[in-house]
Design a protein around this motif. Structure first.
Motif, PDB file in Angstrom:
ATOM      1  N   ASN A 189     -81.914   4.498  -3.516  1.00  0.00           N
ATOM      2  CA  ASN A 189     -83.219   4.624  -2.866  1.00  0.00           C
ATOM      3  C   ASN A 189     -83.408   5.983  -2.198  1.00  0.00           C
ATOM      4  O   ASN A 189     -84.397   6.208  -1.500  1.00  0.00           O
ATOM      5  CB  ASN A 189     -83.405   3.511  -1.832  1.00  0.00           C
ATOM      6  CG  ASN A 189     -83.548   2.146  -2.485  1.00  0.00           C
ATOM      7  OD1 ASN A 189     -84.318   1.988  -3.427  1.00  0.00           O
ATOM      8  ND2 ASN A 189     -82.800   1.170  -2.003  1.00  0.00           N
ATOM      9  N   THR A 190     -82.479   6.895  -2.428  1.00  0.00           N
ATOM     10  CA  THR A 190     -82.547   8.222  -1.822  1.00  0.00           C
ATOM     11  C   THR A 190     -83.688   9.043  -2.428  1.00  0.00           C
ATOM     12  O   THR A 190     -83.886   9.057  -3.644  1.00  0.00           O
ATOM     13  CB  THR A 190     -81.218   8.968  -2.045  1.00  0.00           C
ATOM     14  OG1 THR A 190     -80.161   8.225  -1.428  1.00  0.00           O
ATOM     15  CG2 THR A 190     -81.265  10.369  -1.450  1.00  0.00           C
ATOM     16  N   VAL A 191     -84.433   9.746  -1.573  1.00  0.00           N
ATOM     17  CA  VAL A 191     -85.415  10.724  -2.043  1.00  0.00           C
ATOM     18  C   VAL A 191     -84.687  12.057  -2.213  1.00  0.00           C
ATOM     19  O   VAL A 191     -84.076  12.562  -1.269  1.00  0.00           O
ATOM     20  CB  VAL A 191     -86.582  10.869  -1.044  1.00  0.00           C
ATOM     21  CG1 VAL A 191     -87.533  11.972  -1.511  1.00  0.00           C
ATOM     22  CG2 VAL A 191     -87.328   9.548  -0.889  1.00  0.00           C
ATOM     23  N   ILE A 192     -84.730  12.611  -3.402  1.00  0.00           N
ATOM     24  CA  ILE A 192     -84.037  13.861  -3.687  1.00  0.00           C
ATOM     25  C   ILE A 192     -84.884  15.029  -3.175  1.00  0.00           C
ATOM     26  O   ILE A 192     -86.087  15.104  -3.428  1.00  0.00           O
ATOM     27  CB  ILE A 192     -83.776  14.007  -5.193  1.00  0.00           C
ATOM     28  CG1 ILE A 192     -83.061  12.762  -5.740  1.00  0.00           C
ATOM     29  CG2 ILE A 192     -82.946  15.257  -5.465  1.00  0.00           C
ATOM     30  CD1 ILE A 192     -81.739  12.449  -5.101  1.00  0.00           C
ATOM     31  N   THR A 193     -84.251  15.946  -2.472  1.00  0.00           N
ATOM     32  CA  THR A 193     -84.974  17.053  -1.839  1.00  0.00           C
ATOM     33  C   THR A 193     -85.027  18.279  -2.749  1.00  0.00           C
ATOM     34  O   THR A 193     -84.266  18.409  -3.709  1.00  0.00           O
ATOM     35  CB  THR A 193     -84.319  17.426  -0.506  1.00  0.00           C
ATOM     36  OG1 THR A 193     -82.934  17.731  -0.730  1.00  0.00           O
ATOM     37  CG2 THR A 193     -84.414  16.277   0.485  1.00  0.00           C
ATOM     38  N   SER A 194     -85.945  19.182  -2.412  1.00  0.00           N
ATOM     39  CA  SER A 194     -86.150  20.401  -3.191  1.00  0.00           C
ATOM     40  C   SER A 194     -84.846  21.176  -3.355  1.00  0.00           C
ATOM     41  O   SER A 194     -84.053  21.293  -2.414  1.00  0.00           O
ATOM     42  CB  SER A 194     -87.193  21.278  -2.500  1.00  0.00           C
ATOM     43  OG  SER A 194     -87.407  22.455  -3.215  1.00  0.00           O
TER      44      SER A 194
ATOM     45  N   LYS B 183     -89.643  11.423  -6.523  1.00  0.00           N
ATOM     46  CA  LYS B 183     -88.316  12.047  -6.500  1.00  0.00           C
ATOM     47  C   LYS B 183     -87.211  11.060  -6.115  1.00  0.00           C
ATOM     48  O   LYS B 183     -86.185  11.440  -5.559  1.00  0.00           O
ATOM     49  CB  LYS B 183     -88.296  13.283  -5.591  1.00  0.00           C
ATOM     50  CG  LYS B 183     -89.327  14.332  -5.976  1.00  0.00           C
ATOM     51  CD  LYS B 183     -89.142  14.797  -7.402  1.00  0.00           C
ATOM     52  CE  LYS B 183     -90.128  15.884  -7.799  1.00  0.00           C
ATOM     53  NZ  LYS B 183     -91.510  15.413  -7.981  1.00  0.00           N
ATOM     54  N   LYS B 184     -87.441   9.790  -6.420  1.00  0.00           N
ATOM     55  CA  LYS B 184     -86.383   8.786  -6.367  1.00  0.00           C
ATOM     56  C   LYS B 184     -85.956   8.467  -7.793  1.00  0.00           C
ATOM     57  O   LYS B 184     -86.669   8.787  -8.758  1.00  0.00           O
ATOM     58  CB  LYS B 184     -86.888   7.500  -5.698  1.00  0.00           C
ATOM     59  CG  LYS B 184     -87.154   7.611  -4.215  1.00  0.00           C
ATOM     60  CD  LYS B 184     -87.557   6.245  -3.664  1.00  0.00           C
ATOM     61  CE  LYS B 184     -87.814   6.274  -2.171  1.00  0.00           C
ATOM     62  NZ  LYS B 184     -88.184   4.924  -1.653  1.00  0.00           N
ATOM     63  N   ILE B 185     -84.802   7.805  -7.934  1.00  0.00           N
ATOM     64  CA  ILE B 185     -84.375   7.363  -9.244  1.00  0.00           C
ATOM     65  C   ILE B 185     -85.504   6.553  -9.882  1.00  0.00           C
ATOM     66  O   ILE B 185     -86.221   5.824  -9.197  1.00  0.00           O
ATOM     67  CB  ILE B 185     -83.065   6.546  -9.151  1.00  0.00           C
ATOM     68  CG1 ILE B 185     -82.483   6.296 -10.538  1.00  0.00           C
ATOM     69  CG2 ILE B 185     -83.260   5.279  -8.381  1.00  0.00           C
ATOM     70  CD1 ILE B 185     -81.095   5.679 -10.487  1.00  0.00           C
TER      71      ILE B 185
END
Length: 216
Positions: free
Chosen positions: A111-116, A152-154
């Motif tokens: 559930n992580t939002v991937i950062t720039s 930007k999550k899986i």
């Protein structure tokens, strides 16, 4: 399953017509979710490219849709241009990503939002060679990358695995699929698309009987 070309319903060619896939990803007697599910054609690889057996999938039992979560192991990153990445072969000589997919190193928490800086878009594909829109921080050989959605999550948290290979026809207007949630023999992990611990836990949740083995 029938292996054929056509223009209605299961209008695809499979690299294998059998449960377990062309590479025999599992043996034994699989347990599938009841009924079938329908792919969004945009979620499948380009025509002629195999979505391999063992790919993690999310099956929505209310909407009757199936969403693959494509993963790949990085074989090498170009030493002079880190946007040039080679992926490991799972037996078909191609990758199941599409140009335009956003990818990142698969996170420990799904559930992580991937950062720039930690994700990039695929701008070109040549077999197992992909070109990215930019460098991905800490991307090295043996890391696993995965598709992201627009937030930007899986792309989806999987709850099953694909029990056979899927290779759609260029004329496809609809492609059906199934989700496997149990088996009386282990999955042969080294023949499958890569999983991290979080992906394994997701497909094993809710009492699903899927175990992984390192046996070749």
């Amino acid at each position: 399953m029938i292996n054929y070309d056509g223009t209605y319903n299961q209008i695809i060619k499979k690299s294998s017509t059998k449960l377990g896939g062309a590479l025999v990803v599992f043996e034994g007697h699989p347990q599938l979710l009841v009924g079938g599910f329908n792919f969004d054609l945009d979620d499948l690889p380009a025509p002629g490219i195999v979505l391999p057996c063992g790919t993690p999938v999310y099956c929505d039992e209310a909407a009757r849709t199936i969403t693959p979560v494509v993963t790949a192991t990085v074989s090498a990153v170009d030493g002079t241009d880190a946007t040039k990445v080679t992926l490991a072969d799972v037996g078909f000589g191609t990758c199941a990503f599409n140009v335009g997919d956003t990818v990142a190193i698969v996170p420990a928490s799904l559930n992580t939002v991937i950062t720039s800086g930690n994700y990039a878009t695929i701008t070109a594909i040549d077999g197992l060679e992909i070109t990215l829109s930019g460098e991905i921080t800490s991307l090295t050989a043996n890391k696993v990358i995965v598709q992201l959605d627009s937030s930007k999550k899986i792309k989806a948290v999987p709850n099953a695995i694909l029990p056979y290979d899927v290779c759609r026809s260029a004329d496809a207007i609809s492609v059906d699929g199934d989700g496997m949630i149990g088996n009386d023999r282990p999955l042969l992990e080294r023949r499958m698309p890569p999983y991290n611990d979080a992906l394994k836990a997701a497909v094993q949740a809710n009492g699903h009987k899927l175990t992984f083995s390192n046996r070749k």
